[in-house]
Scaffold this motif. Structure first.
Motif, PDB file in Angstrom:
ATOM      1  N   VAL A 213       1.181  -1.344  -0.283  1.00 13.40           N
ATOM      2  CA  VAL A 213       0.290  -0.601  -0.251  1.00 13.40           C
ATOM      3  C   VAL A 213       1.260   1.832   0.213  1.00 13.40           C
ATOM      4  O   VAL A 213       0.098   2.709  -0.548  1.00 13.40           O
ATOM      5  N   GLY A 214       1.875   1.035   0.667  1.00 10.71           N
ATOM      6  CA  GLY A 214       2.786   1.851   0.299  1.00 10.71           C
ATOM      7  C   GLY A 214       2.963   2.821  -0.903  1.00 10.71           C
ATOM      8  O   GLY A 214       3.907   3.865  -1.657  1.00 10.71           O
ATOM      9  N   VAL A 220      -3.392   5.147  -3.980  1.00 14.80           N
ATOM     10  CA  VAL A 220      -4.618   5.996  -5.111  1.00 14.80           C
ATOM     11  C   VAL A 220      -5.923   4.839  -5.911  1.00 14.80           C
ATOM     12  O   VAL A 220      -6.563   5.518  -5.735  1.00 14.80           O
ATOM     13  N   LEU A 221      -5.324   3.872  -5.722  1.00 17.46           N
ATOM     14  CA  LEU A 221      -6.725   2.978  -6.429  1.00 17.46           C
ATOM     15  C   LEU A 221      -6.873   2.482  -5.275  1.00 17.46           C
ATOM     16  O   LEU A 221      -8.188   2.503  -4.865  1.00 17.46           O
ATOM     17  N   LEU A 222      -6.614   2.339  -4.106  1.00 18.88           N
ATOM     18  CA  LEU A 222      -7.684   2.426  -2.832  1.00 18.88           C
ATOM     19  C   LEU A 222      -8.418   3.306  -2.558  1.00 18.88           C
ATOM     20  O   LEU A 222      -9.507   2.741  -1.942  1.00 18.88           O
ATOM     21  N   ILE A 223      -7.804   4.545  -2.768  1.00 26.13           N
ATOM     22  CA  ILE A 223      -9.086   5.362  -1.773  1.00 26.13           C
ATOM     23  C   ILE A 223     -10.213   5.569  -2.812  1.00 26.13           C
ATOM     24  O   ILE A 223     -10.804   6.000  -2.877  1.00 26.13           O
ATOM     25  N   VAL A 224      -9.573   5.202  -4.502  1.00 26.04           N
ATOM     26  CA  VAL A 224     -10.731   4.942  -5.416  1.00 26.04           C
ATOM     27  C   VAL A 224     -11.947   3.927  -5.516  1.00 26.04           C
ATOM     28  O   VAL A 224     -13.080   4.585  -5.530  1.00 26.04           O
ATOM     29  N   ALA A 252      -7.120   2.535   4.165  1.00 25.58           N
ATOM     30  CA  ALA A 252      -5.347   1.885   3.717  1.00 25.58           C
ATOM     31  C   ALA A 252      -4.897   2.652   2.132  1.00 25.58           C
ATOM     32  O   ALA A 252      -2.928   3.058   2.162  1.00 25.58           O
ATOM     33  N   GLY A 253      -4.794   3.593   1.830  1.00 22.26           N
ATOM     34  CA  GLY A 253      -4.846   3.934   0.947  1.00 22.26           C
ATOM     35  C   GLY A 253      -3.748   5.510   1.002  1.00 22.26           C
ATOM     36  O   GLY A 253      -2.761   6.351   0.834  1.00 22.26           O
ATOM     37  N   ILE A 254      -5.331   6.374   2.321  1.00 23.21           N
ATOM     38  CA  ILE A 254      -4.243   7.488   2.828  1.00 23.21           C
ATOM     39  C   ILE A 254      -2.879   7.244   3.993  1.00 23.21           C
ATOM     40  O   ILE A 254      -1.601   7.474   3.710  1.00 23.21           O
ATOM     41  N   TYR A 255      -2.696   5.369   4.747  1.00 25.86           N
ATOM     42  CA  TYR A 255      -1.792   5.199   5.001  1.00 25.86           C
ATOM     43  C   TYR A 255      -0.559   5.422   3.977  1.00 25.86           C
ATOM     44  O   TYR A 255       0.466   6.077   4.515  1.00 25.86           O
TER      45      TYR A 255
END
Length: 381
Positions: A213-214, A220-224, A252-255
């Motif tokens: 996720v880093g 970005v994909l996780l946030i979308v 997870a995306g923000i982290y």
């Protein structure tokens, strides 16, 4: 008397147990491998490994092309605070490039293979502010390792200021490295560690997940995915658990983006892109909103990479951007189709029966109501 014998026996057993522990710690050496991009998962892996190994000698096998500044700072801090002997080894064919150079210089001892490479740590793009900072950082590490007047300090600075790189042979000749080592046993012999039990520490599942996720594209994909999952849950399906999955995906995306180190502008561009995507779903048919949303998210990903001076785009990054665009396009298309369906007029109950054929089960006249069977259901008519 019996109690005294039992107590003495327990004390002897305890002393033997403690002695065994002490003997194991004196005769154990730990190996830790850093063969990936330096990210938060790798930093957590290094920090955990050092906690487990303390205070035994540690050999960090280094083969990396660089990574992110924030995790690099965490790793350097952990290495400098380690109370035991810390050795970095760049194995045959290995490299300590970009951020990896800082790790190599932070160790007590550095061994390199003849075919290894160290150097080329100039930030990209070479912004003067970032170059000055990293040059001072590597100079401080070199002065701590050698001395302020040692000519090796200037060579270390040139890793950043002139993008200098050395082969393993050159690193030994210039005394940047403490010696050559083609095999692990060469280090054990040079450091008089023969007879020590060699224990290997590996990264755990959580550390591998953090590394995944880093990556800015994955983050970005996780946030979308999270935003669109929440939208579908609220606007289309009703509660199906997607809002929970969406929320976890966004977290997870923000982290993964590392909010403490993420420029506010990057986050603003990303949120603007998501807003355009949602606008395309809410007001289907405009299309321009969807295109702008995808474009802004790509710009946000580029900016996230750009602010990391030791990370470059890779073929993997390009593939993930293509996946992001494809997934966003599919979701936009699905949203448009769902929107069309939801906008279709819903016939009333009376309208749905018009034109249907039924069977009268009782007498039905203009003045008398009866029972009629229509499509396996009984109706009063």
């Amino acid at each position: 008397m019996k109690r005294s014998i039992i107590v003495i026996t327990l004390l002897l057993l305890l002393s033997q147990f403690l002695f065994a522990l002490g003997d194991n710690s004196d005769k154990a050496i730990y190996t830790v491998e850093l063969r990936d991009i330096i990210d938060q998962g790798v930093a957590d892996y290094i920090e955990r490994s050092l906690r487990v190994a303390e205070p035994n000698p540690v050999i960090l096998i280094l083969d990396t092309q660089g990574g992110y500044l924030t995790p690099l700072g965490d790793i350097i801090r952990a290495l400098k605070e380690y109370p035991g002997l810390l050795i970095v080894w760049i194995p045959p064919g290995g490299k300590a490039g970009s951020a990896g150079v800082f790790i190599a210089l932070a160790a007590d001892k550095l061994y390199v293979s003849k075919s290894a490479v160290i150097g080329a740590a100039q930030p990209r793009p070479p912004d003067p502010k970032v170059v000055n900072f990293t040059a001072a950082w590597i100079k401080a590490l070199a002065e701590d390792k050698f001395s302020s007047e040692d000519p090796r300090v200037m060579i270390s600075e040139e890793f950043v200021t002139k993008n200098r790189a050395l082969t393993g042979e050159e690193a030994v000749k210039l005394r940047i490295a403490d010696g050559r080592a083609e095999y692990l046993k060469d280090i054990l012999e040079s450091e008089r560690l023969i007879g020590y039990e060699v224990l290997k520490l590996k990264p755990g599942l959580m550390e591998k997940f953090l590394s995944l996720v880093g990556d800015p594209v994955i983050a970005v994909l996780l946030i979308v995915i999270g935003m669109l999952a929440i939208y579908v849950e609220i606007a289309v399906t009703g509660f199906q658990g997607l809002v929970v999955v969406g929320f976890l995906s966004i977290i997870a995306g923000i982290y993964g983006l590392g909010m403490l180190g993420l420029d506010i502008l990057v986050l603003a561009v990303l949120l603007a892109g998501l807003a355009f995507l949602i606008a395309e779903l809410v007001y289907p048919g405009l299309q321009v909103f969807g295109v702008l949303g995808i474009l802004l998210m790509i710009i946000a990903i580029y900016m996230a990479y750009w602010q990391q001076p030791y990370i470059d785009f890779t073929p993997y990054s390009i593939v993930m951007i293509i996946v992001l665009v494809f997934l966003s396009s599919v979701l936009i298309y699905s949203g448009l189709e769902v929107g069309k369906i939801l906008k279709l007029p819903t016939p009333s109950l009376r309208e749905s029966l018009i034109g249907k054929h039924g069977i009268a089960k009782t007498v039905v006249t203009p003045r008398q109501r009866g029972i009629v069977l229509v499509e396996s259901e009984e109706w009063t008519a």
